[in-house]
Motif scaffolding. Structure first.
Motif, PDB file in Angstrom:
ATOM      1  N   GLU A 196      38.959  30.242-116.614  1.00  0.00           N
ATOM      2  CA  GLU A 196      39.843  31.170-116.046  1.00  0.00           C
ATOM      3  C   GLU A 196      40.583  30.878-114.714  1.00  0.00           C
ATOM      4  O   GLU A 196      39.641  30.478-113.960  1.00  0.00           O
ATOM      5  N   LEU A 197      41.738  31.383-114.487  1.00  0.00           N
ATOM      6  CA  LEU A 197      42.200  31.249-113.279  1.00  0.00           C
ATOM      7  C   LEU A 197      41.589  31.903-112.044  1.00  0.00           C
ATOM      8  O   LEU A 197      41.317  31.440-110.978  1.00  0.00           O
ATOM      9  N   ALA A 198      40.970  33.194-112.393  1.00  0.00           N
ATOM     10  CA  ALA A 198      40.645  34.038-111.619  1.00  0.00           C
ATOM     11  C   ALA A 198      39.048  34.114-111.400  1.00  0.00           C
ATOM     12  O   ALA A 198      38.241  34.900-110.636  1.00  0.00           O
ATOM     13  N   ALA A 199      38.266  32.948-111.921  1.00  0.00           N
ATOM     14  CA  ALA A 199      36.874  32.752-112.001  1.00  0.00           C
ATOM     15  C   ALA A 199      36.397  32.566-110.537  1.00  0.00           C
ATOM     16  O   ALA A 199      37.153  31.957-109.882  1.00  0.00           O
ATOM     17  N   THR A 200      35.269  32.800-110.250  1.00  0.00           N
ATOM     18  CA  THR A 200      34.655  32.355-108.944  1.00  0.00           C
ATOM     19  C   THR A 200      34.455  30.728-109.096  1.00  0.00           C
ATOM     20  O   THR A 200      34.446  30.148-109.882  1.00  0.00           O
ATOM     21  N   PRO A 201      34.395  30.221-107.831  1.00  0.00           N
ATOM     22  CA  PRO A 201      34.083  28.888-107.651  1.00  0.00           C
ATOM     23  C   PRO A 201      32.850  28.550-108.264  1.00  0.00           C
ATOM     24  O   PRO A 201      32.791  27.373-109.148  1.00  0.00           O
ATOM     25  N   GLU A 202      31.837  29.422-108.267  1.00  0.00           N
ATOM     26  CA  GLU A 202      30.721  29.157-109.216  1.00  0.00           C
ATOM     27  C   GLU A 202      30.815  29.066-110.617  1.00  0.00           C
ATOM     28  O   GLU A 202      29.995  28.297-111.219  1.00  0.00           O
ATOM     29  N   GLU A 203      31.446  30.219-111.008  1.00  0.00           N
ATOM     30  CA  GLU A 203      31.765  30.147-112.494  1.00  0.00           C
ATOM     31  C   GLU A 203      32.634  29.102-112.829  1.00  0.00           C
ATOM     32  O   GLU A 203      32.619  28.285-113.972  1.00  0.00           O
ATOM     33  N   THR A 204      33.531  28.483-112.103  1.00  0.00           N
ATOM     34  CA  THR A 204      34.239  27.425-112.344  1.00  0.00           C
ATOM     35  C   THR A 204      33.527  26.170-112.713  1.00  0.00           C
ATOM     36  O   THR A 204      33.646  25.309-113.548  1.00  0.00           O
ATOM     37  N   GLU A 205      32.648  25.960-111.820  1.00  0.00           N
ATOM     38  CA  GLU A 205      31.578  24.735-111.774  1.00  0.00           C
ATOM     39  C   GLU A 205      30.819  24.871-112.836  1.00  0.00           C
ATOM     40  O   GLU A 205      30.762  23.638-113.538  1.00  0.00           O
ATOM     41  N   ARG A 206      30.387  25.871-113.344  1.00  0.00           N
ATOM     42  CA  ARG A 206      29.619  25.997-114.660  1.00  0.00           C
ATOM     43  C   ARG A 206      30.298  25.781-115.660  1.00  0.00           C
ATOM     44  O   ARG A 206      29.687  25.168-116.629  1.00  0.00           O
ATOM     45  N   ARG A 207      31.492  26.093-115.810  1.00  0.00           N
ATOM     46  CA  ARG A 207      32.285  25.790-116.960  1.00  0.00           C
ATOM     47  C   ARG A 207      32.811  24.469-117.167  1.00  0.00           C
ATOM     48  O   ARG A 207      32.549  23.922-118.276  1.00  0.00           O
ATOM     49  N   VAL A 208      33.026  23.991-116.091  1.00  0.00           N
ATOM     50  CA  VAL A 208      33.368  22.431-116.081  1.00  0.00           C
ATOM     51  C   VAL A 208      32.516  21.571-116.312  1.00  0.00           C
ATOM     52  O   VAL A 208      32.321  20.524-117.261  1.00  0.00           O
ATOM     53  N   MET A 209      31.086  22.136-116.041  1.00  0.00           N
ATOM     54  CA  MET A 209      29.800  21.226-116.433  1.00  0.00           C
ATOM     55  C   MET A 209      29.699  21.176-117.884  1.00  0.00           C
ATOM     56  O   MET A 209      28.775  20.358-118.114  1.00  0.00           O
ATOM     57  N   THR A 210      30.287  22.225-118.434  1.00  0.00           N
ATOM     58  CA  THR A 210      29.909  22.140-119.787  1.00  0.00           C
ATOM     59  C   THR A 210      30.988  21.183-120.744  1.00  0.00           C
ATOM     60  O   THR A 210      30.835  21.043-121.990  1.00  0.00           O
ATOM     61  N   ALA A 211      32.046  20.578-120.055  1.00  0.00           N
ATOM     62  CA  ALA A 211      33.148  19.784-120.327  1.00  0.00           C
ATOM     63  C   ALA A 211      32.712  18.562-121.353  1.00  0.00           C
ATOM     64  O   ALA A 211      31.686  18.201-120.987  1.00  0.00           O
ATOM     65  N   VAL A 212      33.155  18.380-122.469  1.00  0.00           N
ATOM     66  CA  VAL A 212      32.794  17.187-123.245  1.00  0.00           C
ATOM     67  C   VAL A 212      33.448  15.911-122.533  1.00  0.00           C
ATOM     68  O   VAL A 212      34.673  16.209-122.198  1.00  0.00           O
ATOM     69  N   THR A 213      32.843  14.811-122.500  1.00  0.00           N
ATOM     70  CA  THR A 213      33.406  13.730-121.758  1.00  0.00           C
ATOM     71  C   THR A 213      33.512  12.454-122.905  1.00  0.00           C
ATOM     72  O   THR A 213      33.503  12.815-124.009  1.00  0.00           O
ATOM     73  N   ASP A 214      33.578  11.227-122.387  1.00  0.00           N
ATOM     74  CA  ASP A 214      33.664  10.216-123.304  1.00  0.00           C
ATOM     75  C   ASP A 214      32.157  10.306-124.084  1.00  0.00           C
ATOM     76  O   ASP A 214      31.208  10.012-123.515  1.00  0.00           O
ATOM     77  N   PRO A 215      32.331  10.274-125.463  1.00  0.00           N
ATOM     78  CA  PRO A 215      31.154  10.429-126.270  1.00  0.00           C
ATOM     79  C   PRO A 215      30.251   9.075-126.389  1.00  0.00           C
ATOM     80  O   PRO A 215      29.051   9.072-126.738  1.00  0.00           O
ATOM     81  N   GLN A 216      30.906   8.055-125.754  1.00  0.00           N
ATOM     82  CA  GLN A 216      30.391   6.736-126.239  1.00  0.00           C
ATOM     83  C   GLN A 216      29.593   6.508-124.886  1.00  0.00           C
ATOM     84  O   GLN A 216      28.851   5.419-124.826  1.00  0.00           O
ATOM     85  N   ARG A 217      29.669   7.256-123.779  1.00  0.00           N
ATOM     86  CA  ARG A 217      29.194   6.964-122.609  1.00  0.00           C
ATOM     87  C   ARG A 217      27.482   7.879-122.516  1.00  0.00           C
ATOM     88  O   ARG A 217      27.491   8.922-122.150  1.00  0.00           O
ATOM     89  N   THR A 218      26.539   7.147-123.276  1.00  0.00           N
ATOM     90  CA  THR A 218      25.308   7.811-123.436  1.00  0.00           C
ATOM     91  C   THR A 218      24.545   7.769-122.205  1.00  0.00           C
ATOM     92  O   THR A 218      23.631   8.381-122.489  1.00  0.00           O
ATOM     93  N   HIS A 219      24.554   7.077-121.143  1.00  0.00           N
ATOM     94  CA  HIS A 219      23.773   6.876-120.007  1.00  0.00           C
ATOM     95  C   HIS A 219      24.571   6.540-118.854  1.00  0.00           C
ATOM     96  O   HIS A 219      25.721   6.152-118.782  1.00  0.00           O
TER      97      HIS A 219
END
Length: 323
Positions: A196-219
């Motif tokens: 959300e645009l109006a999310a707090t900085p803390e909420e934004t960071e929590r959401r971003v940390m759930t993002a899927v990245t390169d599936p082959q980068r296992t370590h």
């Protein structure tokens, strides 16, 4: 153009549409609406709808829509659009509506709620456009089928009843396709893969940390592939100056995905700080917000009443009797 009142807007809406709306104010007479009637087609209940209307308006104003230069209003506050949609619906073949790609998508997403309004969505959308005799509509390529249908409806009306509406033309935006946190689907509140645009900085960071990245980068020590990582693609919008460094560090395992996500969260929070401050200021003055929307509806209604009267006259409907 209009934006559905389904709640607070996310960064996909912001990058894909809202920034273009703001830029167009420099060259066009713009009319923007919070399309609450459209929202009813996929809502299971209307709890919170009024709050969502105001939240959407806040986001548009905070993004830079200027009510002094543009008309901003709530769709249902100019009811002429519903009457015009009904009239246009009388000349629109059902086969035109069921072939629209977005209708087929919605049927797949909401098989238990394929309602009349969902089928007729493009007719109401056409009414939104032609009620103001708009000649230009900002769209992404995925919306071109809807605009072409609007043009077909206009052509048919003009052929049957005489020249009334201009054919609206697309102004193709360079709106990027913003994927959600799942890295696969378009960012969407219904998929819960959004920020959300109006999310707090803390909420934004929590959401971003759930993002899927390169599936082959296992370590942490495994080099990454930025070209397949949606987090890396988002750096282009919020950390452009750091993106080359992120690429180099990712491909050499200099940083891990957690580090990459933290950098993205910082970039988003930095970029959206002015927006969030303006939004907070506007939200603290709810009566002023409602006044802006009331003024927009009044200005829009002047145009709408004139257009609707002309359409009724061309069709041959009797004007209201004054006895």
């Amino acid at each position: 153009s209009g934006i559905r009142s389904t709640g607070k807007q996310h960064i996909g809406n912001y990058l894909g549409a809202m920034l273009n709306y703001v830029a167009l104010q420099d060259d066009y007479d713009c009319i923007y609406s919070v399309v609450d009637v459209h929202s009813l087609t996929t809502l299971e209940d209307t709890v919170g709808l009024r709050d969502n209307v105001l939240a959407t308006a806040l986001d548009l104003l905070a993004a830079g829509i200027d009510p002094e230069r543009s008309i901003l209003y709530v769709q249902s506050h100019v009811p002429e659009v519903v009457e015009l949609a009904t009239l246009l619906g009388m000349i629109t073949p059902l086969s035109w509506l069921t072939r629209v790609p977005t209708f087929k998508d919605k049927v797949r997403m909401h098989p238990e709620n394929v309602n009349y309004g969902l089928v007729g969505y493009p007719v109401l959308q056409t009414a939104d456009i032609v009620l103001y005799k708009a000649d230009t509509v900002p769209v992404g390529e995925d919306q071109l089928p809807h605009l072409e249908l609007a043009r077909e409806i206009v052509r048919r009306f003009n052929r049957l009843f005489g020249e009334t509406f201009p054919e609206p033309h697309a102004k193709l935006t360079e709106a990027p396709m913003i994927l959600g946190l799942d890295g696969v689907n378009k960012m969407s509140k219904s998929r819960d893969n959004h920020i959300e645009l109006a999310a707090t900085p803390e909420e934004t960071e929590r959401r971003v940390m759930t993002a899927v990245t390169d599936p082959q980068r296992t370590h942490r020590n495994v080099p990454g592939r930025p070209e397949v990582c949606n987090v890396y693609s988002l750096h282009a919008f919020f950390n452009a100056e750091k993106r080359p460094w992120v690429y180099e560090q990712c491909t050499t395992a200099g940083i891990g995905c957690v580090d990459c996500k933290k950098l993205l969260a910082e970039g988003i929070n930095r970029a959206l700080a002015p927006f969030r401050q303006r939004r907070e200021e506007l939200a603290s003055r709810p009566e002023q917000l409602k006044k802006i929307l009331a003024d927009g509806a009044a200005r829009a209604a002047v145009i709408a009443r004139e257009t609707l009267a002309e359409a009724r006259d061309k069709i041959g409907l009797p004007a209201p009797y004054d006895c």
